[in-house]
Design a protein around this motif. Structure first.
Motif, mmCIF file in Angstrom:
data_model
loop_
_atom_site.group_PDB
_atom_site.id
_atom_site.type_symbol
_atom_site.label_atom_id
_atom_site.label_comp_id
_atom_site.label_asym_id
_atom_site.label_seq_id
_atom_site.Cartn_x
_atom_site.Cartn_y
_atom_site.Cartn_z
ATOM 1 N N SER A 1 0.861 -1.180 0.000
ATOM 2 C CA SER A 1 0.000 0.000 0.000
ATOM 3 C C SER A 1 0.899 1.231 0.000
ATOM 4 O O SER A 1 2.111 1.132 0.203
ATOM 5 N N GLY A 2 0.303 2.395 -0.262
ATOM 6 C CA GLY A 2 1.078 3.624 -0.226
ATOM 7 C C GLY A 2 1.826 3.900 -1.509
ATOM 8 O O GLY A 2 1.754 3.147 -2.484
ATOM 9 N N THR A 3 2.574 5.020 -1.498
ATOM 10 C CA THR A 3 3.230 5.502 -2.714
ATOM 11 C C THR A 3 4.747 5.599 -2.574
ATOM 12 O O THR A 3 5.402 6.324 -3.333
ATOM 13 N N SER A 4 5.325 4.891 -1.606
ATOM 14 C CA SER A 4 6.779 4.866 -1.490
ATOM 15 C C SER A 4 7.225 3.506 -0.983
ATOM 16 O O SER A 4 6.466 2.793 -0.329
ATOM 17 N N VAL A 5 8.461 3.151 -1.306
ATOM 18 C CA VAL A 5 9.052 1.887 -0.881
ATOM 19 C C VAL A 5 10.356 2.188 -0.165
ATOM 20 O O VAL A 5 11.188 2.951 -0.670
ATOM 21 N N SER A 6 10.542 1.585 1.003
ATOM 22 C CA SER A 6 11.780 1.813 1.755
ATOM 23 C C SER A 6 12.527 0.512 2.051
ATOM 24 O O SER A 6 13.730 0.524 2.294
ATOM 25 N N LYS A 7 11.825 -0.628 2.043
ATOM 26 C CA LYS A 7 12.448 -1.903 2.397
ATOM 27 C C LYS A 7 12.783 -2.678 1.133
ATOM 28 O O LYS A 7 11.902 -3.056 0.362
ATOM 29 N N TRP A 8 14.077 -2.934 0.938
ATOM 30 C CA TRP A 8 14.550 -3.642 -0.241
ATOM 31 C C TRP A 8 15.293 -4.907 0.151
ATOM 32 O O TRP A 8 15.879 -4.995 1.234
ATOM 33 N N SER A 9 15.256 -5.893 -0.727
ATOM 34 C CA SER A 9 16.003 -7.139 -0.522
ATOM 35 C C SER A 9 16.990 -7.309 -1.667
ATOM 36 O O SER A 9 16.637 -7.121 -2.843
ATOM 37 N N ASN A 10 18.219 -7.653 -1.308
ATOM 38 C CA ASN A 10 19.216 -7.947 -2.336
ATOM 39 C C ASN A 10 18.912 -9.305 -2.959
ATOM 40 O O ASN A 10 18.602 -10.267 -2.261
ATOM 41 N N THR A 11 18.995 -9.385 -4.254
ATOM 42 C CA THR A 11 18.708 -10.619 -4.977
ATOM 43 C C THR A 11 19.891 -10.969 -5.849
ATOM 44 O O THR A 11 20.312 -10.165 -6.685
ATOM 45 N N LYS A 12 20.431 -12.138 -5.625
ATOM 46 C CA LYS A 12 21.530 -12.609 -6.466
ATOM 47 C C LYS A 12 20.986 -13.699 -7.384
ATOM 48 O O LYS A 12 21.100 -14.883 -7.113
ATOM 49 N N LEU A 13 20.349 -13.264 -8.459
ATOM 50 C CA LEU A 13 19.736 -14.182 -9.415
ATOM 51 C C LEU A 13 20.513 -14.097 -10.720
ATOM 52 O O LEU A 13 20.532 -13.053 -11.373
ATOM 53 N N GLN A 14 21.187 -15.168 -11.093
ATOM 54 C CA GLN A 14 22.000 -15.178 -12.293
ATOM 55 C C GLN A 14 21.566 -16.294 -13.235
ATOM 56 O O GLN A 14 21.046 -17.321 -12.794
ATOM 57 N N LYS A 15 21.804 -16.081 -14.532
ATOM 58 C CA LYS A 15 21.482 -17.071 -15.559
ATOM 59 C C LYS A 15 22.770 -17.511 -16.249
ATOM 60 O O LYS A 15 23.645 -16.694 -16.541
ATOM 61 N N ARG A 16 22.868 -18.824 -16.504
ATOM 62 C CA ARG A 16 24.015 -19.345 -17.236
ATOM 63 C C ARG A 16 23.547 -20.376 -18.238
ATOM 64 O O ARG A 16 22.554 -21.083 -18.008
ATOM 65 N N VAL A 17 24.272 -20.461 -19.362
ATOM 66 C CA VAL A 17 23.962 -21.415 -20.420
ATOM 67 C C VAL A 17 25.013 -22.508 -20.399
ATOM 68 O O VAL A 17 26.212 -22.236 -20.284
ATOM 69 N N PHE A 18 24.560 -23.768 -20.507
ATOM 70 C CA PHE A 18 25.455 -24.921 -20.616
ATOM 71 C C PHE A 18 25.250 -25.583 -21.985
ATOM 72 O O PHE A 18 24.109 -25.665 -22.449
ATOM 73 N N PRO A 19 26.271 -26.114 -22.651
ATOM 74 C CA PRO A 19 27.682 -25.986 -22.271
ATOM 75 C C PRO A 19 28.316 -24.780 -22.944
ATOM 76 O O PRO A 19 27.934 -24.393 -24.049
ATOM 77 N N LEU A 20 29.301 -24.172 -22.288
ATOM 78 C CA LEU A 20 30.133 -23.136 -22.874
ATOM 79 C C LEU A 20 31.592 -23.516 -22.639
ATOM 80 O O LEU A 20 31.961 -23.915 -21.529
ATOM 81 N N GLU A 21 32.421 -23.370 -23.664
ATOM 82 C CA GLU A 21 33.826 -23.766 -23.543
ATOM 83 C C GLU A 21 34.550 -22.965 -22.472
ATOM 84 O O GLU A 21 35.477 -23.465 -21.823
ATOM 85 N N THR A 22 34.123 -21.725 -22.291
ATOM 86 C CA THR A 22 34.806 -20.862 -21.327
ATOM 87 C C THR A 22 34.374 -21.118 -19.883
ATOM 88 O O THR A 22 34.982 -20.598 -18.962
ATOM 89 N N ASP A 23 33.322 -21.901 -19.688
ATOM 90 C CA ASP A 23 32.810 -22.188 -18.349
ATOM 91 C C ASP A 23 33.511 -23.427 -17.804
ATOM 92 O O ASP A 23 33.279 -24.546 -18.259
ATOM 93 N N LYS A 24 34.367 -23.246 -16.818
ATOM 94 C CA LYS A 24 35.126 -24.348 -16.232
ATOM 95 C C LYS A 24 34.616 -24.714 -14.841
ATOM 96 O O LYS A 24 35.310 -25.366 -14.061
ATOM 97 N N THR A 25 33.388 -24.336 -14.529
ATOM 98 C CA THR A 25 32.849 -24.588 -13.202
ATOM 99 C C THR A 25 32.423 -26.051 -13.050
ATOM 100 O O THR A 25 32.286 -26.788 -14.030
#
Length: 354
Positions: free
Chosen positions: A228-252
């Motif tokens: 509700s309301g017209t302002s936001v003060s509480k935020w959450s950090n999000t570590k959401l990453q995308k990766r494609v397999f297979p990639l030659e450079t990906d050695k994980t």
């Protein structure tokens, strides 16, 4: 009492992992007002949202073309699917139905993405930056079925931010977050002023787009929800990453495991055309894996054998209960087979679609 007519339609949909759909004659409402007739929904079988169909058709957003402003196709995919995945924590797929954004207009998007000026006081970009800081805005709507009517009950807004504001300057993550928060608090009053938006939860996702032209994806890095309301003060950090397999450079390790899985599948069926994985990482750990296998064979016996093999191989390779896995086998006829496991499960399920 309102009567709801139901019948079975045989509609195959890849993204939803569903072999059939259940037809439902109901209405979509926004602020208790009827807007459109909804004639079908597709059953949820793997933790995805059930989609609403308008007049028996999938209704796209009138503003969806604005995502083309993102630098790469990979950015577009990560931007759209990433927001849907983040929304699951706010709008539970077991309760909410999904439909692409229907209420924000092209005119509004044009004004918001333009530079702020006397003529355009609602502009969210600044003339001080050569490149537009905010590249695009994505709306995703969430409905609840209530007494035969689909009610507009929540919305997610994705904001794609370009960290490279000039040819020689790139914003740090801290600077990008500060500017993103500022933009959200400018945009929220504009959304609350719209019909139907005044009292529903609005979730915001800040997306840092990649600026190269390769296979790298942008990432969501912060979220916030306004109930509700017209302002936001509480935020959450999000570590959401995308990766494609297979990639030659990906050695994980994750890449090595996928390559071993791919080789085992190709040994079993050497005539496959390709195996590609799209992985989602949350807080550094792989949380979702979508594997697409393309082949040309059509034999029913072969498909049954492949189904059994994939269930066994997936169970041995990707057994972590917290991991959500979907494996789709596609031919020229479309999706033939889906093998999947929801997060929190240890057992794989399979669906033969054709």
């Amino acid at each position: 009492m309102r009567m709801i007519k139901k019948s079975v339609l045989f509609l195959c949909t890849i993204a939803l992992l569903s072999a059939c759909t259940q037809k439902n004659t109901s209405e979509v409402t926004r602020d208790k007002k009827q807007t459109d007739a909804v004639t079908s929904t597709i059953a949820n079988q793997s933790g995805d949202y059930r989609m609403l169909f308008i007049d028996g058709k999938y209704r796209t957003s009138s503003t969806r073309g604005y995502t083309l402003e993102l630098a790469t196709v990979e950015n577009i995919s990560a931007f759209e699917i990433g927001l849907m995945n983040l929304s699951k924590s706010e709008f539970n797929p077991s309760q909410f139905y999904f439909i692409e954004g229907q209420f924000i207009t092209n005119e509004e998007i044009n004004h918001w993405l333009a530079v702020k000026s006397q003529e355009n006081p609602n502009g969210l970009n600044s003339k001080q930056e050569n490149n537009m800081l905010i590249s695009t805005i994505l709306e995703q709507d969430y409905m609840i079925l209530n007494n035969g009517n689909y009610e507009f009950s929540g919305v997610s807004i994705g904001l794609a931010l370009n960290p490279k504001t000039t040819a020689s300057a790139t914003l740090t993550d801290e600077e990008l977050l500060a500017k993103g928060k500022e933009i959200v608090n400018q945009l929220l009053p504009l959304l609350r002023a719209k019909e139907g938006f005044d009292s529903i939860p609005i979730m915001f996702g800040l997306f840092k787009q990649s600026v190269d032209n390769g296979l790298s994806h942008g990432t969501y890095f912060a979220t916030a929800t306004s109930n509700s309301g017209t302002s936001v003060s509480k935020w959450s950090n999000t570590k959401l990453q995308k990766r494609v397999f297979p990639l030659e450079t990906d050695k994980t390790e994750e890449s090595s495991v996928f390559i071993a899985f791919k080789r085992n599948v190709e040994k079993f069926f050497p005539n496959l055309n390709g195996i590609v994985g799209n992985a989602t990482f949350t807080d550094g750990a792989m949380s979702e894996l979508d594997i697409k296998i393309t082949t040309q064979f059509y034999g029913q016996a072969e498909m049954i054998a492949f189904e059994q093999f994939l269930v066994e191989q997936a169970g041995m390779t990707y057994s972590a209960s917290e991991l959500s896995v979907k494996i789709r086998v596609e031919t020229v006829r479309g999706t033939e087979l889906v093998v999947y496991k929801r997060a929190g499960e240890n057992t794989y399920h399979s669906i033969v679609l054709n």
